[in-house]
Design a protein around this motif. Structure first.
Motif, PDB file in Angstrom:
ATOM      1  N   ALA A 106       0.774  -1.345   0.129  1.00 19.37           N
ATOM      2  CA  ALA A 106       0.095  -0.073   0.085  1.00 19.37           C
ATOM      3  C   ALA A 106       0.686   1.133  -0.067  1.00 19.37           C
ATOM      4  CB  ALA A 106      -1.098  -0.083   1.265  1.00 19.37           C
ATOM      5  N   ILE A 107       1.927   1.042   0.900  1.00 17.04           N
ATOM      6  CA  ILE A 107       2.712   2.331   0.951  1.00 17.04           C
ATOM      7  C   ILE A 107       3.257   2.600  -0.547  1.00 17.04           C
ATOM      8  CG2 ILE A 107       4.944   3.206   1.858  1.00 17.04           C
ATOM      9  CD1 ILE A 107       4.140   2.107   4.472  1.00 17.04           C
ATOM     10  N   LEU A 108       3.799   1.437  -1.212  1.00 15.43           N
ATOM     11  CA  LEU A 108       4.693   1.499  -2.606  1.00 15.43           C
ATOM     12  C   LEU A 108       3.783   2.090  -3.352  1.00 15.43           C
ATOM     13  CD1 LEU A 108       6.539  -1.807  -2.819  1.00 15.43           C
ATOM     14  CD2 LEU A 108       7.576   0.422  -2.197  1.00 15.43           C
ATOM     15  N   GLN A 109       2.355   1.651  -3.650  1.00 17.01           N
ATOM     16  CA  GLN A 109       1.512   2.253  -4.372  1.00 17.01           C
ATOM     17  C   GLN A 109       1.303   3.765  -4.297  1.00 17.01           C
ATOM     18  OE1 GLN A 109      -2.473   0.694  -3.679  1.00 17.01           O
ATOM     19  NE2 GLN A 109      -3.151   1.326  -6.048  1.00 17.01           N
ATOM     20  N   ARG A 110       1.191   4.267  -2.953  1.00 17.64           N
ATOM     21  CA  ARG A 110       1.215   5.609  -2.653  1.00 17.64           C
ATOM     22  C   ARG A 110       2.265   6.314  -3.108  1.00 17.64           C
ATOM     23  NH1 ARG A 110      -0.351  10.123  -2.398  1.00 17.64           N
ATOM     24  NH2 ARG A 110      -0.504  11.586  -0.965  1.00 17.64           N
ATOM     25  N   ILE A 111       3.781   5.604  -2.968  1.00 17.38           N
ATOM     26  CA  ILE A 111       4.744   6.323  -3.329  1.00 17.38           C
ATOM     27  C   ILE A 111       4.852   6.566  -5.099  1.00 17.38           C
ATOM     28  CG2 ILE A 111       7.552   5.883  -3.657  1.00 17.38           C
ATOM     29  CD1 ILE A 111       7.254   4.756  -0.913  1.00 17.38           C
ATOM     30  N   TYR A 112       4.267   5.417  -5.775  1.00 17.15           N
ATOM     31  CA  TYR A 112       4.286   5.506  -7.063  1.00 17.15           C
ATOM     32  C   TYR A 112       3.297   6.498  -7.603  1.00 17.15           C
ATOM     33  CZ  TYR A 112       3.954   3.714 -11.929  1.00 17.15           C
ATOM     34  OH  TYR A 112       3.953   3.846 -13.351  1.00 17.15           O
ATOM     35  N   ARG A 113       2.334   6.655  -6.927  1.00 19.91           N
ATOM     36  CA  ARG A 113       1.235   7.833  -7.486  1.00 19.91           C
ATOM     37  C   ARG A 113       1.684   9.076  -7.040  1.00 19.91           C
ATOM     38  NH1 ARG A 113      -4.421   5.726  -4.711  1.00 19.91           N
ATOM     39  NH2 ARG A 113      -4.557   3.858  -6.298  1.00 19.91           N
ATOM     40  N   GLU A 114       2.760   9.165  -6.149  1.00 18.60           N
ATOM     41  CA  GLU A 114       3.256  10.716  -5.934  1.00 18.60           C
ATOM     42  C   GLU A 114       4.433  10.903  -6.736  1.00 18.60           C
ATOM     43  OE1 GLU A 114       1.939  12.656  -3.470  1.00 18.60           O
ATOM     44  OE2 GLU A 114       3.349  14.021  -3.592  1.00 18.60           O
ATOM     45  N   TYR A 115       5.269   9.827  -6.881  1.00 18.91           N
ATOM     46  CA  TYR A 115       6.568  10.180  -7.649  1.00 18.91           C
ATOM     47  C   TYR A 115       6.794   9.837  -9.055  1.00 18.91           C
ATOM     48  CZ  TYR A 115       8.059  11.679  -3.055  1.00 18.91           C
ATOM     49  OH  TYR A 115       8.152  12.693  -1.965  1.00 18.91           O
ATOM     50  N   GLY A 116       5.656   8.548  -9.326  1.00 17.27           N
ATOM     51  CA  GLY A 116       5.702   8.408 -10.783  1.00 17.27           C
ATOM     52  C   GLY A 116       6.680   6.990 -10.966  1.00 17.27           C
ATOM     53  N   ILE A 123      13.466   8.776  -6.903  1.00 20.41           N
ATOM     54  CA  ILE A 123      12.741   9.398  -5.722  1.00 20.41           C
ATOM     55  C   ILE A 123      13.497  10.441  -4.917  1.00 20.41           C
ATOM     56  CG2 ILE A 123      11.483   9.002  -3.606  1.00 20.41           C
ATOM     57  CD1 ILE A 123      10.557   6.061  -4.544  1.00 20.41           C
ATOM     58  N   LEU A 124      14.769   9.944  -4.672  1.00 20.25           N
ATOM     59  CA  LEU A 124      15.621  10.895  -3.721  1.00 20.25           C
ATOM     60  C   LEU A 124      15.864  12.083  -4.666  1.00 20.25           C
ATOM     61  CD1 LEU A 124      18.102   8.102  -2.248  1.00 20.25           C
ATOM     62  CD2 LEU A 124      16.290   9.512  -1.076  1.00 20.25           C
ATOM     63  N   GLU A 125      16.143  11.903  -5.989  1.00 22.11           N
ATOM     64  CA  GLU A 125      16.481  13.107  -6.621  1.00 22.11           C
ATOM     65  C   GLU A 125      15.155  13.982  -6.873  1.00 22.11           C
ATOM     66  OE1 GLU A 125      16.891  13.395 -11.522  1.00 22.11           O
ATOM     67  OE2 GLU A 125      18.525  12.192 -10.652  1.00 22.11           O
ATOM     68  N   LYS A 126      14.085  13.529  -6.904  1.00 23.57           N
ATOM     69  CA  LYS A 126      12.887  14.274  -6.987  1.00 23.57           C
ATOM     70  C   LYS A 126      12.582  15.067  -5.441  1.00 23.57           C
ATOM     71  CE  LYS A 126      10.555  12.078 -10.490  1.00 23.57           C
ATOM     72  NZ  LYS A 126       9.278  11.110 -11.072  1.00 23.57           N
ATOM     73  N   LEU A 127      13.182  14.308  -4.338  1.00 22.24           N
ATOM     74  CA  LEU A 127      13.021  14.965  -3.342  1.00 22.24           C
ATOM     75  C   LEU A 127      14.050  15.996  -2.967  1.00 22.24           C
ATOM     76  CD1 LEU A 127      12.569  11.829  -1.099  1.00 22.24           C
ATOM     77  CD2 LEU A 127      10.869  13.728  -1.289  1.00 22.24           C
TER      78      LEU A 127
END
Length: 129
Positions: A106-116, A123-127
């Motif tokens: 569920a957390i991975l799905q949320r991360i994927y929706r947020e960062y693609g 993800i670290l680059e986008k952060l």
């Protein structure tokens, strides 16, 4: 040397579990994809569960269901019954493992929706790190 080799071969199942643990550990540490890390964690957990269940097995041991009156009269011959504690603990570990996997997905799905992406570097680059 032959004694050592015979000892290693006699406990081949433990070596198999160690190999499985190392594969899971490598996936958790070496991979950058979060799904692969989660799969590595599941492999690691499965190896530990197999290790404990295997250690609880006793050759010639029976199911630990005993007659109360016979136990009171003659006692328990521990060589004939299997200790149920490792199996019960690992049943609990399986339930916890499935729960952790569900929450992680569920957390991975949320991360994927947020960062693609599920790649750790992206993800670290986008952060901005």
């Amino acid at each position: 040397m032959d004694v050592l080799l015979a000892e290693v071969v006699a406990k081949y199942n433990y070596w198999l579990y160690v190999v499985l643990m190392m594969i899971g550990f490598y996936a958790m540490i070496g991979k950058r994809n979060l799904v692969k890390k989660l799969l590595g964690m599941n492999i690691f957990q499965t190896a530990i569960i197999l290790l404990f269940v295997s250690s609880g097995v006793k050759r010639g041991g029976g199911i630990p269901i005993l007659d109360k009156y016979e136990v009171l009269a003659h006692g328990v011959d521990v060589a004939t019954v299997v200790n149920p504690l490792p199996h019960v603990l690992m049943l609990t570990a399986i339930v916890v493992s499935v729960s952790v996997t569900g929450v992680a997905l569920a957390i991975l799905q949320r991360i994927y929706r947020e960062y693609g992406t599920l790649e750790e570097d992206e993800i670290l680059e986008k952060l901005g790190r």
